[in-house]
Motif scaffolding. Structure first.
Motif, PDB file in Angstrom:
ATOM      1  N   ALA A  57       0.822  -1.217   0.000  1.00  0.00           N
ATOM      2  CA  ALA A  57       0.000   0.000   0.000  1.00  0.00           C
ATOM      3  C   ALA A  57       0.855   1.267   0.000  1.00  0.00           C
ATOM      4  O   ALA A  57       0.442   2.302  -0.506  1.00  0.00           O
ATOM      5  CB  ALA A  57      -0.926  -0.004   1.200  1.00  0.00           C
ATOM      6  N   ALA A  58       2.062   1.166   0.577  1.00  0.00           N
ATOM      7  CA  ALA A  58       2.932   2.344   0.651  1.00  0.00           C
ATOM      8  C   ALA A  58       3.411   2.793  -0.722  1.00  0.00           C
ATOM      9  O   ALA A  58       3.963   3.873  -0.866  1.00  0.00           O
ATOM     10  CB  ALA A  58       4.125   2.057   1.545  1.00  0.00           C
ATOM     11  N   ASN A  59       3.184   1.959  -1.748  1.00  0.00           N
ATOM     12  CA  ASN A  59       3.549   2.299  -3.131  1.00  0.00           C
ATOM     13  C   ASN A  59       5.040   2.665  -3.217  1.00  0.00           C
ATOM     14  O   ASN A  59       5.403   3.755  -3.611  1.00  0.00           O
ATOM     15  CB  ASN A  59       2.679   3.471  -3.606  1.00  0.00           C
ATOM     16  N   LEU A 287       2.801   3.963   6.496  1.00  0.00           N
ATOM     17  CA  LEU A 287       2.470   2.625   6.003  1.00  0.00           C
ATOM     18  C   LEU A 287       3.700   1.728   5.891  1.00  0.00           C
ATOM     19  O   LEU A 287       3.680   0.573   6.300  1.00  0.00           O
ATOM     20  CB  LEU A 287       1.806   2.731   4.624  1.00  0.00           C
TER      21      LEU A 287
ATOM     22  N   SER B  48      -5.582   0.427  -0.238  1.00  0.00           N
ATOM     23  CA  SER B  48      -4.642   0.183  -1.336  1.00  0.00           C
ATOM     24  C   SER B  48      -3.526   1.208  -1.378  1.00  0.00           C
ATOM     25  O   SER B  48      -2.687   1.161  -2.248  1.00  0.00           O
ATOM     26  CB  SER B  48      -5.381   0.209  -2.668  1.00  0.00           C
ATOM     27  N   GLY B  49      -3.544   2.163  -0.485  1.00  0.00           N
ATOM     28  CA  GLY B  49      -2.504   3.175  -0.462  1.00  0.00           C
ATOM     29  C   GLY B  49      -3.066   4.528  -0.839  1.00  0.00           C
ATOM     30  O   GLY B  49      -4.275   4.711  -0.949  1.00  0.00           O
ATOM     31  N   GLU B  92       3.466   7.131  -1.083  1.00  0.00           N
ATOM     32  CA  GLU B  92       3.131   7.705   0.217  1.00  0.00           C
ATOM     33  C   GLU B  92       4.060   8.867   0.585  1.00  0.00           C
ATOM     34  O   GLU B  92       3.631   9.864   1.146  1.00  0.00           O
ATOM     35  CB  GLU B  92       3.251   6.604   1.272  1.00  0.00           C
TER      36      GLU B  92
END
Lengths: 322, 140
Positions: A57-59, A287, B48-49, B92
């Protein structure tokens, strides 16, 4: 019914002798790591899986997309191999942990694909594809906790408006609550019967049954909560809630210690450890850091589980547990 | 349970996910590119971010990129269907800076656009986010 109560009944009905009861209890005391092992492995799996989901999720920009996919599917594949290996070598607890991790990896993979291709299907589509793709894992697993989590995910696919209307009715009308509790109890009983009919092979029915009981229980608690504590929800209350759980577990451990009940002591000690880990994990920052934090916590639990297995015989020889 | 059946059951979801991502990757590579202006963006944070949610500003977009110079408005950002293209996921670490840049969007200093992989009748796939014609990272 607990094993001790069952044995008492059997002794009363002269099915077994008092000596046999003692022998069985002694044997079970020395081999009661089943619950602890299952719970430890599910929690470890949850931490590691959530950690991976958060890192996804932190990409993570430093990593090229192709590497992210390779890493994701390689991790997924290794968990699947773990599940396969454990299934073949009759290691049910580890098999359940790997199946649970694979289930989380399905979610992480969908998340990664959605992120890479900028897809948006909303939560319902996301949860529905996650539940459908993970059906093989939930059917192969013997863990009730895993089946319950999967069921939650399945129910989360339902329309939010519909759920909102449903819960509004239950929580705002006394007759709605009574109706819900009665229905949930009947549903729980029905699923228990189905579970027995299927020769206890499909845990999903057991999970649905437990979920119905939990729902009824939560509905009742919510009513008490909304009448009694609704106005005191603030930081002070959060602190008191944390303190309350900590004190509750400490008292339970103290009581078990006093009663020299090693089984209860171990269960509560484990719950306390899990609680501390969750508390610390919730203090992590972003994250990515939280992801790594969760993975570390998962491995720490696995390490503790390993050390516990290695030392439990020595612990049981301690004076207080004789 | 038979070994082969167990292996098939375990691997099936992985194969489905792998095939899905390969299919999307193929579409993204092979579809032609169209660039459209966007508006109403706002960074969000979900499981999902981080991503930005946007709508396409058809009045500010160049429709000559499409067949018969007609903008296919119904093919982009569809509601309530799988693969709705109203999101662009961002890292992020850069989300906060992007948020600040979006906060100044009313000053008209910056033009925001999204490059799509597009083929008529298929779901468009968002490829790049541009700020003043450059990759969004360069503007931060």
């Amino acid at each position: 019914m607990s094993l001790k109560n069952k044995l008492n009944t059997w002794v009363q009905r002269s099915l077994i002798t008092k000596e046999q009861q003692e022998k069985i209890l002694t044997f079970e005391r020395n081999n009661n790591s089943g619950f602890v092992a299952k719970t430890a492995l599910v929690i470890a799996g949850l931490f590691i899986g959530l950690g991976i989901c958060l890192i996804v999720a932190a990409n993570w920009e430093d990593l090229p997309t192709l590497y992210k996919f390779v890493l994701n599917f390689a991790t997924f594949g290794s968990f699947l191999y773990g599940a396969y290996y454990c299934a073949q070598n009759k290691r049910p607890h580890f098999k359940d942990m790997f199946l649970f991790l694979s289930f989380l990896m399905v979610g992480a993979s969908i998340g990664l694909t959605a992120q890479t291709f900028n897809l948006n299907g909303g939560w319902s589509s996301f949860a529905l594809s996650w539940t459908l793709l993970s059906i093989p894992y939930v059917l192969l697993s013997r863990s009730v906790s895993f089946n319950i989590i999967w069921s939650f995910l399945l129910f989360s696919c339902l329309s939010q408006d519909l759920l909102q209307e449903f819960f509004d009715y239950i929580f705002n009308h006394f007759e709605g609550l009574v109706w819900f509790v009665l229905t949930a109890s009947a549903v729980a009983y029905a699923f228990d019967m189905i579970y027995d009919v299927t020769k206890k092979k499909i845990m999903l029915f057991k999970a649905f049954s437990k979920l119905s009981v939990f729902s009824a229980y939560i509905a009742l608690i919510n009513i008490v909560f909304s009448y009694g504590l609704a106005h005191s929800y603030n930081h002070k209350f959060t602190f008191l809630a944390v303190l309350f759980v900590a004190l509750f577990l400490i008292c339970r451990m103290f009581w078990a210690f006093k009663e020299q009940n090693i089984s209860s002591f171990k269960h509560n000690a484990f719950l306390a450890e899990a609680y501390i880990f969750i508390f610390f994990a919730s203090l992590f920052d972003d994250l990515l850091k939280s992801g790594f934090g969760f993975i570390l916590c998962g491995f720490a639990i696995l390490l503790m589980f390993y050390l516990f297995k290695k030392t439990s015989k020595h612990i049981q020889k301690l004076e207080i547990f004789k | 349970m038979k070994k082969s059946l167990l292996a098939v059951l375990l691997v099936l979801p992985l194969v489905c996910l792998l095939a899905w991502s390969c299919y999307l990757s193929f579409e993204r590579r092979n579809f032609s590119e169209v660039t459209l202006s966007i508006t109403g963006y706002d960074p969000r944070d979900l499981l999902s971010g981080r991503y930005i949610a946007y709508q396409i500003d058809w009045d500010a977009s160049d429709c000559s990129q499409f067949e018969n110079n007609l903008c296919p408005t119904n093919e982009f950002c569809k509601e309530e269907t799988w693969g709705r293209q109203c999101r662009f996921y961002v890292s992020e670490t850069k989300a906060y800076a992007l948020e600040r840049l979006f906060a100044r969007r009313n000053s008209k200093d910056n033009v925001f656009q999204v490059v799509f992989a597009y083929q008529k009748g298929r779901q468009p796939i968002a490829k790049k986010l541009l700020i003043n014609g450059k990759d969004w990272r360069e503007s931060l």
